[in-house]
Design an enzyme around this catalytic site. Structure first.
Site, short mmCIF file in Angstrom:
data_model
loop_
_atom_site.label_atom_id
_atom_site.label_comp_id
_atom_site.label_asym_id
_atom_site.label_seq_id
_atom_site.Cartn_x
_atom_site.Cartn_y
_atom_site.Cartn_z
N LYS A 53 -31.53 -39.77 -0.92
CA LYS A 53 -31.83 -40.37 -2.34
C LYS A 53 -30.68 -41.35 -2.74
O LYS A 53 -31.18 -42.14 -3.30
CB LYS A 53 -31.77 -39.04 -3.39
CG LYS A 53 -32.88 -38.05 -3.06
CD LYS A 53 -32.83 -36.77 -3.71
CE LYS A 53 -33.84 -35.95 -3.19
NZ LYS A 53 -33.90 -34.42 -3.77
N GLN A 97 -29.46 -30.76 -7.06
CA GLN A 97 -29.95 -30.33 -5.83
C GLN A 97 -30.07 -28.84 -5.94
O GLN A 97 -29.27 -28.27 -5.90
CB GLN A 97 -29.26 -31.27 -4.71
CG GLN A 97 -30.18 -30.81 -3.37
CD GLN A 97 -31.45 -31.89 -3.32
OE1 GLN A 97 -31.36 -32.71 -3.67
NE2 GLN A 97 -32.38 -31.11 -2.83
N ASP A 120 -36.00 -35.55 -12.42
CA ASP A 120 -36.56 -34.36 -11.59
C ASP A 120 -37.79 -33.91 -12.10
O ASP A 120 -38.65 -33.29 -11.46
CB ASP A 120 -35.63 -33.23 -11.07
CG ASP A 120 -35.39 -33.29 -9.45
OD1 ASP A 120 -36.07 -34.04 -8.90
OD2 ASP A 120 -34.22 -32.62 -9.05
#
Ligand code: NAP
Length: 291
Positions: A53, A97, A120
């Protein structure tokens, strides 16, 4: 019939090109889009995902701010970090994460991400907005959004289609189903207690598989001409490979190719789209700041 292949890598590359142009315009206007990554513990897969990412951010002209905490980190430490990033004006998006170590309550941490930085799309209020008619959250979760982009950019008609989603997880199955309903598909969601999944799949004009079981969907479960989006990522043994392993989806790809109208491969389908959608959400957040 031989299905056309929906090339997620190429579609994601197009989107990343668009994002890089928007990021350059923002920088010209004095705003550098910034994504903060939060990695807790030493899960090798999580380290790999975060580094992919960050690399994608660099290529798109998005600054990334990496934050790492040890496996032993406390809930308070992770919370304090997320709250600090929430106040940092250089940070337009925060990516925590998952999974987090077991001593940390995932929901408390995700709740602490300000809605305006929830790139997200996992904040309960963002997910909740998806379930409300006429409402849009600040951000759409990345993998589900990638699924919808693959359908629209491959010319699949969603409105009026019978769609079947295999899986009802918070991060993939359920938001995909909600997004399809919003786009006027008639949606059936299957899960581990569904009776005769094969027969349900046979009625699908659009079949989205997100269960995490290698080649679970057989060729004869697919309606001729259907569009198949395979979200699954499963490692199986393969003695012909140097690594001894191979990545496959939730669909028996070779068999499905003979029946479907269009299909995503694994790898090279949904995976690249997830990162592209994360970059898109980050740039959108920075654009809102600039406005
Ligand atoms: P998950 O949280 O484990 O959820 C799996 C879902 O599948 C659950 O709803 C489960 O039902 C259902 N299920 C399990 N066995 C089933 C069966 N025999 N028949 C019907 N439904 C069944 O998984 P996830 O996080 O959603 O991920 C799904 C897959 O997508 C995984 O392979 C994951 O690696 C992959 N993935 C890929 C990306 C990407 O970017 N490419 C991103 C995210 C996830 P219950 O609810 O009844 O347990």
């Amino acid at each position: 019939m031989t299905a056309s292949i929906i090339d997620g890598k190429a579609i994601a590359a197009d989107i990343r090109g668009e994002i890089a142009r928007r990021a350059a315009q923002l920088r010209d206007a004095g705003v550098t889009p910034g994504l903060a990554t939060v990695l807790v513990g030493d899960n090798p897969a999580s380290h790999k995902y975060v580094s992919m990412k960050r690399k994608a951010c660099a290529e798109a002209g998005i600054e990334s701010f990496h934050n790492e905490l040890p496996d032993s980190a406390t809930q308070e430490e992770v919370l304090a970090l997320v709250e600090r990033l929430g106040k940092d004006p250089k940070v337009h998006g925060i990516l925590v994460q998952l999974p987090l170590p077991k001593q940390i309550d995932e929901e408390t941490i995700l709740n602490a991400v300000p809605l305006s930085k929830d790139v997200d799309g996992f904040h309960p209020l963002n997910i909740g907005a998806l379930a409300m008619k006429g409402r849009e959250g600040e951000f759409i979760p990345c993998t589900p959004h990638g699924v919808i982009e693959l359908l629209s950019r491959s010319g699949t008609r969603i409105e009026g289609a019978n769609a079947v989603v295999l899986g009802r997880s918070n991060i993939v199955g359920m938001p995909v189903a909600l997004l399809l309903i919003e786009r006027n598909a008639t949606v059936t969601v299957c899960h581990s207690r569904t009776r005769d999944v094969a027969e349900v799949c046979r009625g699908a004009d659009i079949l989205v598989a997100a269960i995490g079981r290698p080649r679970f969907v057989h060729g004869d479960w697919i309606k001729p001409g259907a569009t198949v989006i395979d979200v699954g990522t499963n490692m199986i043994d393969d003695a012909s490979r140097k690594s001894g392993k191979r990545l496959v989806g939730d669909v028996d790809y070779e068999a499905a190719l003979e029946v479907a109208g269009a299909i995503t491969p694994v790898p090279g389908g949904v995976g690249p789209m997830t990162i592209a959608m994360l970059l898109q959400n980050t740039v959108r957040s920075a654009e809102r700041t600039a406005e």
